[in-house]
Scaffold this motif. Structure first.
Motif, PDB file in Angstrom:
ATOM      1  N   SER A  29       9.089 -22.236 -11.877  1.00 26.02           N
ATOM      2  CA  SER A  29      10.379 -22.746 -11.234  1.00 26.02           C
ATOM      3  C   SER A  29      11.204 -23.591 -11.976  1.00 26.02           C
ATOM      4  CB  SER A  29      10.115 -23.310  -9.829  1.00 26.02           C
ATOM      5  OG  SER A  29       9.037 -24.551  -9.993  1.00 26.02           O
ATOM      6  N   VAL A  30      10.539 -24.088 -12.956  1.00 28.31           N
ATOM      7  CA  VAL A  30      11.324 -25.053 -13.987  1.00 28.31           C
ATOM      8  C   VAL A  30      11.954 -24.152 -14.903  1.00 28.31           C
ATOM      9  CG1 VAL A  30      11.031 -26.793 -15.580  1.00 28.31           C
ATOM     10  CG2 VAL A  30       9.604 -26.741 -13.725  1.00 28.31           C
ATOM     11  N   ILE A  31      11.604 -23.056 -15.502  1.00 30.73           N
ATOM     12  CA  ILE A  31      12.161 -22.226 -16.346  1.00 30.73           C
ATOM     13  C   ILE A  31      13.468 -21.581 -15.531  1.00 30.73           C
ATOM     14  CG2 ILE A  31      12.077 -20.261 -17.642  1.00 30.73           C
ATOM     15  CD1 ILE A  31       9.351 -21.055 -18.632  1.00 30.73           C
ATOM     16  N   LEU A  79      17.347 -22.040 -16.560  1.00 31.98           N
ATOM     17  CA  LEU A  79      18.209 -20.862 -17.238  1.00 31.98           C
ATOM     18  C   LEU A  79      19.304 -20.438 -16.353  1.00 31.98           C
ATOM     19  CD1 LEU A  79      15.276 -18.346 -18.269  1.00 31.98           C
ATOM     20  CD2 LEU A  79      16.589 -19.814 -19.572  1.00 31.98           C
ATOM     21  N   ASN A  80      19.076 -20.825 -15.049  1.00 30.11           N
ATOM     22  CA  ASN A  80      20.200 -20.586 -14.093  1.00 30.11           C
ATOM     23  C   ASN A  80      21.249 -21.736 -14.157  1.00 30.11           C
ATOM     24  OD1 ASN A  80      19.537 -18.330 -12.488  1.00 30.11           O
ATOM     25  ND2 ASN A  80      18.189 -19.297 -11.304  1.00 30.11           N
ATOM     26  N   LYS A  81      20.892 -22.917 -14.498  1.00 26.51           N
ATOM     27  CA  LYS A  81      21.981 -24.144 -14.964  1.00 26.51           C
ATOM     28  C   LYS A  81      22.543 -23.836 -16.188  1.00 26.51           C
ATOM     29  CE  LYS A  81      23.730 -28.106 -13.922  1.00 26.51           C
ATOM     30  NZ  LYS A  81      24.475 -28.158 -12.692  1.00 26.51           N
ATOM     31  N   ALA A  82      21.807 -23.454 -17.393  1.00 24.11           N
ATOM     32  CA  ALA A  82      22.527 -23.530 -18.528  1.00 24.11           C
ATOM     33  C   ALA A  82      22.855 -22.055 -19.118  1.00 24.11           C
ATOM     34  CB  ALA A  82      21.709 -24.654 -19.521  1.00 24.11           C
ATOM     35  N   GLU A 113      28.022 -22.885 -11.142  1.00 25.68           N
ATOM     36  CA  GLU A 113      28.650 -22.093 -12.116  1.00 25.68           C
ATOM     37  C   GLU A 113      28.179 -22.770 -13.483  1.00 25.68           C
ATOM     38  OE1 GLU A 113      33.303 -21.945 -14.348  1.00 25.68           O
ATOM     39  OE2 GLU A 113      32.926 -23.022 -12.554  1.00 25.68           O
ATOM     40  N   ALA A 114      27.831 -21.840 -14.528  1.00 22.74           N
ATOM     41  CA  ALA A 114      27.022 -22.610 -15.767  1.00 22.74           C
ATOM     42  C   ALA A 114      28.195 -23.316 -16.420  1.00 22.74           C
ATOM     43  CB  ALA A 114      26.616 -21.468 -16.464  1.00 22.74           C
ATOM     44  N   GLU A 115      27.348 -24.449 -17.146  1.00 19.85           N
ATOM     45  CA  GLU A 115      28.373 -25.285 -17.800  1.00 19.85           C
ATOM     46  C   GLU A 115      28.661 -24.889 -18.964  1.00 19.85           C
ATOM     47  OE1 GLU A 115      25.486 -28.612 -18.477  1.00 19.85           O
ATOM     48  OE2 GLU A 115      25.862 -29.348 -16.252  1.00 19.85           O
ATOM     49  N   LYS A 116      28.138 -23.804 -19.496  1.00 18.21           N
ATOM     50  CA  LYS A 116      28.719 -23.256 -20.791  1.00 18.21           C
ATOM     51  C   LYS A 116      28.480 -21.711 -20.779  1.00 18.21           C
ATOM     52  CE  LYS A 116      24.398 -24.321 -23.149  1.00 18.21           C
ATOM     53  NZ  LYS A 116      23.802 -25.079 -24.407  1.00 18.21           N
TER      54      LYS A 116
END
Length: 308
Positions: free
Chosen positions: A132-134, A138-141, A269-272
């Motif tokens: 769940s950490v991975i 990945l969903n964040k960044a 939304e992703a930051e980059k």
């Protein structure tokens, strides 16, 4: 070792080299042998092998096997799923430096492992507790606004599980051979010191790490911290026609291993620019470059050089 009745150690020594005798049977006898010898170490090892290493601080090296980690990626509504291998280089080294994501920690009990080894499936999808950490990272960044990483899991071939069971049997053979060699013939069972020392010499444990998720109060930044001695137990496996849990709220169903139970809400939304989007863009550029290079080669072969 003498006496009219065959000793427990003698029984184990005969059966351990017989592939037809399940490891579960042999380990239960080892559990009883540990009781006869007064060896807590032998009893603890046999119990761990039988019941699994959930909550243990160490895991024997023979239970750590190489396995690829894959992602199940869908659109933001949980449809159009596809699988993608997770490259370790995508993950930040400062977070995952102590965790080799391509080493599967097989913490299940022997009975479950033997059932998997005899199952008709040729591979299994097993999720570590830190998957769940991975997924969150990945969903964040690294994922664009139209995609969602739904699950991360090891892909473990059945042959690897069978090989691991063979190594466990070999370890048991070495352990029993040491006990037989060090136990006087007129003694039915090894003494405590002999049994404890045999376990210490034969069973080599290795530390492993797990990852815990930390998120800022506003839900913005996501970081992870590695810690040793936690529980990276593989918690799900895909068997023929069955369901297997992969992480919280995710279920693998059927032979195609599609993921059900995703929320329909869109991710943040992703930051980059995401890793997934970047990969697709690079694929398009490579395709265009390949077409241009092929066209130039054809023109040169025909003797037409429009750039001359």
């Amino acid at each position: 070792m003498s006496g009219e009745t065959e000793s427990l150690l003698t029984q184990i020594a005969k059966d351990v080299v017989d592939e037809a005798v399940p490891l579960t049977v042999l380990l239960r006898k080892c559990l009883m042998l540990g009781a006869e010898a007064g060896s807590e170490k032998l009893r603890e090892w046999a119990t761990r092998e039988l019941n699994g290493y959930v909550g243990a601080k160490t895991l024997p090296e023979y239970r750590q096997i190489a396995a690829l980690m894959e992602l199940h990626i869908t659109n933001r509504y949980g449809h159009n799923g596809l699988t993608q291998r997770l490259q370790p280089s995508v993950l930040p080294k400062e977070i995952f430096k102590d965790v080799d994501i391509e080493i599967a920690m097989m913490a299940q009990g022997i009975g479950e492992l033997e059932a998997m080894a005899s199952n008709g499936e040729q591979q299994f999808r097993l999720s570590p507790t830190w998957a769940s950490v991975i997924v969150a990272y990945l969903n964040k960044a690294h994922v664009d606004e139209n995609s969602v990483v739904a699950a991360a899991y090891w892909v473990v071939p059945k042959a690897s599980i069978q090989g691991m069971l063979s190594r466990i049997r070999t370890t048991l053979v070495e352990l029993v051979a040491e006990l037989v060699a060090q136990t006087p013939r007129d003694q039915a069972a090894p003494d405590k010191v002999t049994a404890d020392e045999a376990v210490r010499q034969i069973v080599v444990n290795g530390d492993y790490s797990t990852i815990t998720l930390q998120q800022s109060g506003d839900g913005g930044s996501i970081t992870a911290v590695t810690a040793s001695g936690a529980d990276p137990t593989a918690i799900g496996s895909q068997t023929a026609g069955g369901d297997a849990t992969i992480g919280k709220g995710l279920t693998v169903r059927g032979d195609k291993n599609t993921v059900a139970g995703r929320d329909a809400s869109a991710p943040k939304e992703a930051e980059k620019e995401g890793w997934w989007k970047g990969t697709r863009k690079r694929g398009i550029l490579i395709t265009i470059a390949t077409v241009i290079a092929a066209a130039v080669a054809v023109f040169a072969w025909m003797g037409w050089t429009p750039w001359g």
